[in-house]
Design a protein around this motif. Structure first.
Motif, PDB file in Angstrom:
ATOM      1  N   UNK A 170       0.865  -1.177   0.000  1.00  0.00           N
ATOM      2  CA  UNK A 170       0.000   0.000   0.000  1.00  0.00           C
ATOM      3  C   UNK A 170       0.903   1.229   0.000  1.00  0.00           C
ATOM      4  N   UNK A 171       0.863   2.010  -1.086  1.00  0.00           N
ATOM      5  CA  UNK A 171       1.711   3.186  -1.224  1.00  0.00           C
ATOM      6  C   UNK A 171       0.985   4.425  -0.705  1.00  0.00           C
ATOM      7  N   UNK A 172       1.703   5.207   0.078  1.00  0.00           N
ATOM      8  CA  UNK A 172       1.163   6.472   0.572  1.00  0.00           C
ATOM      9  C   UNK A 172       1.289   7.542  -0.511  1.00  0.00           C
ATOM     10  N   UNK A 177       7.745   3.317  -5.624  1.00  0.00           N
ATOM     11  CA  UNK A 177       8.292   1.970  -5.597  1.00  0.00           C
ATOM     12  C   UNK A 177       8.866   1.675  -6.974  1.00  0.00           C
ATOM     13  N   UNK A 178      10.142   1.250  -7.018  1.00  0.00           N
ATOM     14  CA  UNK A 178      10.802   0.927  -8.286  1.00  0.00           C
ATOM     15  C   UNK A 178      10.766  -0.587  -8.483  1.00  0.00           C
ATOM     16  N   UNK A 211      17.662  -2.213 -18.941  1.00  0.00           N
ATOM     17  CA  UNK A 211      18.075  -0.814 -18.962  1.00  0.00           C
ATOM     18  C   UNK A 211      17.055   0.079 -18.269  1.00  0.00           C
ATOM     19  N   UNK A 212      15.810  -0.372 -18.185  1.00  0.00           N
ATOM     20  CA  UNK A 212      14.746   0.439 -17.601  1.00  0.00           C
ATOM     21  C   UNK A 212      14.015  -0.354 -16.516  1.00  0.00           C
ATOM     22  N   UNK A 213      13.489   0.373 -15.558  1.00  0.00           N
ATOM     23  CA  UNK A 213      12.567  -0.240 -14.617  1.00  0.00           C
ATOM     24  C   UNK A 213      11.362   0.658 -14.424  1.00  0.00           C
ATOM     25  N   UNK A 214      10.305   0.097 -13.862  1.00  0.00           N
ATOM     26  CA  UNK A 214       9.063   0.837 -13.686  1.00  0.00           C
ATOM     27  C   UNK A 214       9.069   1.555 -12.343  1.00  0.00           C
ATOM     28  N   UNK A 215       8.412   2.701 -12.317  1.00  0.00           N
ATOM     29  CA  UNK A 215       8.209   3.412 -11.056  1.00  0.00           C
ATOM     30  C   UNK A 215       6.708   3.533 -10.809  1.00  0.00           C
ATOM     31  N   UNK A 216       6.283   3.147  -9.628  1.00  0.00           N
ATOM     32  CA  UNK A 216       4.888   3.246  -9.214  1.00  0.00           C
ATOM     33  C   UNK A 216       4.798   4.267  -8.095  1.00  0.00           C
TER      34      UNK A 216
END
Length: 264
Positions: A170-172, A177-178, A211-216
């Motif tokens: 659960x993100x505030x 979050x990567x 090379x890339x990652x997702x950010x949430x």
């Protein structure tokens, strides 16, 4: 106003799970082709265009709804399971590979969840399953498995499948979050999704993590899987051909390959 069929369920198993859905008379569940496992006598199967959420619309509406599913790699058709008998009936759907089945009560999750394109397993009739394009240019070019995603909308129950173990976070508001792009299972509508460059020459050339990652970015709830199907498939393929087995560089490993018949 509740427009989805209300269904009860129970999930069985650990590594290879299946979900048993209990239907009252005239209740219906819809599922992807190939998800069916078993059902009681008295349940009727019907092949339908799309997800069944627009069965009262015209033929063009049905074709448009079904056609969008092709972009996510799914079939034009889904199967509806309706209890046409007396009393409660049960129908079960199995996971396609080792992992976990996640129940999503869309009514409690803001009415919409975005998930990876092959995650959807089954749902109560009335849940809409459509596509979600990531609009940013960088996300579209480098998002990989996260470029075209599925969008589940409604106020009923839906079930998605993920590989390996599933972590729920659960993100505030503002919390980031990567994540590896393939490890994203889904997230609620308050979460923003983007792609970020890993950075650094050594990381780019030798990191082995892409090379890339997702950010949430929160606020909202996210689900992360430990074993994306793409990662599992690539590892299996690396061992599929003769001479491709690797035993940590050991000389004894080659001897073992020969003795067990896999080193031909």
């Amino acid at each position: 106003m509740i427009r989805n069929h209300e269904i009860d369920y129970r999930i069985y198993g650990e590594e290879m799970q299946y979900v048993e859905v209990e239907l009252d008379p005239n209740e219906t569940a819809v599922a992807e082709a190939g998800a069916f496992m078993m059902m009681d006598d008295g349940i009727q199967m019907d092949t339908i265009f799309g997800d069944g959420s627009q069965q009262q619309s015209g033929i063009l509406g049905k074709l448009f709804s079904a056609g969008k599913r092709l972009l996510t790699g799914e079939s034009l058709f889904m199967t509806a399971y309706t209890n046409i008998g007396y009393g409660k009936k049960k129908v079960s759907f199995a996971s396609p590979y080792p992992g976990k089945i996640i129940p999503l009560d869309l009514g409690e999750l803001g009415g919409r969840v975005t998930c990876q394109k092959d995650a959807f397993l089954c749902a109560a009739k009335g849940v809409s399953v459509s596509i979600e394009f990531q609009r940013k240019l960088g996300t579209g070019l480098f998002g990989g498995e996260g470029f075209i995603m599925q969008k589940l909308e409604g106020d009923g129950l839906a079930f998605v499948h993920a590989g390996g173990h599933v972590a729920e976070r659960v993100l505030q508001p503002g919390e980031v979050l990567k994540v590896d792009t393939g490890c994203i299972v889904g997230f609620t509508q308050g979460v923003s999704y983007d792609i970020q460059f890993v950075g650094g020459i050594k990381n780019t050339l030798f990191g082995g993590e892409g090379v890339f990652f997702a950010t949430l970015r929160g606020p909202g709830k996210v689900w992360i899987q430990t074993l994306p199907i793409s990662r599992l498939a690539s590892r299996v393929l690396s061992y599929a051909g003769p001479g491709n087995r690797k035993e940590e560089g050991s000389i004894l490993g080659g001897l073992g390959n020969f003795l067990d018949g896999d080193g031909r």
